[in-house]
Design a protein around this motif. Structure first.
Motif, PDB file in Angstrom:
ATOM      1  N   ILE A 183       3.666   0.679   2.914  1.00  0.00           N
ATOM      2  CA  ILE A 183       3.354  -0.348   3.902  1.00  0.00           C
ATOM      3  C   ILE A 183       3.134  -1.666   3.170  1.00  0.00           C
ATOM      4  N   HIS A 184       3.737  -2.738   3.666  1.00  0.00           N
ATOM      5  CA  HIS A 184       3.611  -4.004   2.936  1.00  0.00           C
ATOM      6  C   HIS A 184       3.437  -5.171   3.890  1.00  0.00           C
ATOM      7  N   ARG A 185       2.684  -6.168   3.426  1.00  0.00           N
ATOM      8  CA  ARG A 185       2.482  -7.398   4.185  1.00  0.00           C
ATOM      9  C   ARG A 185       2.466  -8.573   3.218  1.00  0.00           C
ATOM     10  N   TYR A 186       3.048  -9.664   3.670  1.00  0.00           N
ATOM     11  CA  TYR A 186       3.075 -10.898   2.882  1.00  0.00           C
ATOM     12  C   TYR A 186       1.915 -11.781   3.305  1.00  0.00           C
TER      13      TYR A 186
ATOM     14  N   GLY B   5      -7.066  -0.741   6.662  1.00  0.00           N
ATOM     15  CA  GLY B   5      -6.247  -0.430   7.821  1.00  0.00           C
ATOM     16  C   GLY B   5      -4.900   0.152   7.435  1.00  0.00           C
ATOM     17  N   MET B   6      -4.272  -0.419   6.403  1.00  0.00           N
ATOM     18  CA  MET B   6      -2.982   0.086   5.963  1.00  0.00           C
ATOM     19  C   MET B   6      -3.101   1.489   5.395  1.00  0.00           C
ATOM     20  N   ILE B   7      -4.156   1.738   4.653  1.00  0.00           N
ATOM     21  CA  ILE B   7      -4.367   3.080   4.087  1.00  0.00           C
ATOM     22  C   ILE B   7      -4.594   4.091   5.212  1.00  0.00           C
ATOM     23  N   LYS B   8      -5.286   3.685   6.259  1.00  0.00           N
ATOM     24  CA  LYS B   8      -5.570   4.599   7.369  1.00  0.00           C
ATOM     25  C   LYS B   8      -4.318   4.895   8.184  1.00  0.00           C
ATOM     26  N   GLN B   9      -3.262   4.103   8.021  1.00  0.00           N
ATOM     27  CA  GLN B   9      -2.018   4.395   8.738  1.00  0.00           C
ATOM     28  C   GLN B   9      -1.408   5.720   8.309  1.00  0.00           C
ATOM     29  N   GLU B  10      -1.910   6.252   7.191  1.00  0.00           N
ATOM     30  CA  GLU B  10      -1.399   7.546   6.729  1.00  0.00           C
ATOM     31  C   GLU B  10      -1.671   8.612   7.780  1.00  0.00           C
TER      32      GLU B  10
ATOM     33  N   VAL C  55       0.852  -1.191   0.000  1.00  0.00           N
ATOM     34  CA  VAL C  55       0.000   0.000   0.000  1.00  0.00           C
ATOM     35  C   VAL C  55       0.888   1.241   0.000  1.00  0.00           C
ATOM     36  N   VAL C  56       0.593   2.150  -0.895  1.00  0.00           N
ATOM     37  CA  VAL C  56       1.353   3.398  -1.015  1.00  0.00           C
ATOM     38  C   VAL C  56       0.454   4.551  -0.600  1.00  0.00           C
ATOM     39  N   THR C  57       0.808   5.213   0.501  1.00  0.00           N
ATOM     40  CA  THR C  57       0.085   6.403   0.929  1.00  0.00           C
ATOM     41  C   THR C  57       0.968   7.625   0.697  1.00  0.00           C
TER      42      THR C  57
END
Length: 312
Positions: free
Chosen positions: A287-290, A307-312, A280-282
């Motif tokens: 942010i990356h997960r396998y 969730g990853m996008i909201k980490q921005e 995910v690119v914000t």
């Protein structure tokens, strides 16, 4: 392999990937994500099981099944990823060896089923162009999969695809390494000057597996070349390098450069599962997960993406 067979893919030509028109992709719009896979390597699983990786690559039914599972899982994702990048070792048979043509034909047949709205990005691995690549082997790769190094923009992010084997042994094609070096210096200068939202590199062989100071290994770039590349990347503001080759998950961070090593779609050499990496690119982060292929296939990752996008 005929042109009709290969033209179903958007192949890089002239060092650019025309699936993403630059004039439409230079500006940051919003967070997005892509899928990274590595090492489908049709033919390795039987060869590894028999302990003869040089000769026994005459069967790849399991790799076909796993790659089909990967494609089906990607096709179900909603929203769709911007692209699917395969970080090398597409097939196991080296250039000019038995089984290569059939492995390539079967991989292309599987990849044709990907949703046409999800471009494929191909990265060359050592099995794709040879441990000691020649001009002829690289030309064959060009005809089959497209350019061995190129750039493209997506949503204000610059992506650079490199032929990492030229950094391992270019003794039979030194002029091609020199050409890539010159091209890369231009791209990195542009990344630094334009101050793009992020700049990301794809290559098959990792710079390092766990630590930037680790000793030379079959699975990493040698220390002098590693340091030279890292210095260039860090100076240009490269945020992450994504690779495969290791058939295990690994990686580390050095001076804010994230070295990401993803395990294989195909043969596993460690304890990881067959899988793919979701990136995910914000505006602020990468942010990356396998994920295992089974989780991607059966459970979905929509909540994780949010969730990853909201980490921005």
């Amino acid at each position: 392999m005929s042109e009709d067979e290969t033209d179903v893919f958007s192949r890089a030509r002239g060092r650019i990937l025309d699936a993403f028109p630059e004039e439409k992709e230079l500006q940051w719009k919003s967070p997005f994500y892509f899928i990274q896979g590595a090492d489908p390597q049709f033919g390795l699983m039987k060869a590894w099981a028999l302990g003869d990786c040089s000769n026994c690559g005459d069967e790849w039914k399991e790799e076909i099944r796993l790659t089909e599972q990967a494609i089906q899982a990607i096709n179900k994702l909603d929203p769709k990823p911007k692209f699917f990048v395969l970080c090398g070792d597409l097939v196991h048979a080296m250039p000019g060896t038995l089984w290569r043509e059939n492995q390539t034909k079967d991989l292309k047949k599987v990849l044709k089923d990907i949703n046409k709205e999800i471009p494929l990005v191909f990265v060359s691995g050592n099995h794709d162009i040879g441990n000691v690549p020649t001009a002829e082997a690289i030309d064959e790769y060009h005809q089959t999969w497209g350019d061995d190094y190129f750039s493209f923009w997506v949503g204000g992010v610059l992506f650079l695809v490199l032929n990492s084997q030229l950094y391992v042994d270019s003794s039979k094609c030194p002029n091609l390494k020199q050409a890539q070096d010159q091209w890369l210096d231009i791209q990195l200068a542009m990344a630094k000057q334009r101050k793009c939202k992020h700049a990301i590199v794809f290559q098959h062989i990792p710079l390092f597996l766990k630590n930037a100071n680790e000793e030379d290994d079959y699975f990493n770039i040698s220390k002098p070349v590693r340091q030279e590349l890292m210095d260039k990347f860090i100076d240009a503001g490269i945020k992450a390098v994504f690779s495969g080759h290791y058939h295990r998950n690994a990686g580390g961070v050095c001076n804010n450069l994230d070295m990401v090593v993803s395990s294989a779609i195909g043969c596993q050499l460690g304890e990881d599962t067959h899988g793919l990496r979701v990136v995910v690119v914000t505006a602020e982060k990468i942010i990356h997960r396998y994920y295992s292929l089974n989780k991607l296939s059966n459970e979905g990752i929509e909540k994780d993406l949010l969730g990853m996008i909201k980490q921005e």
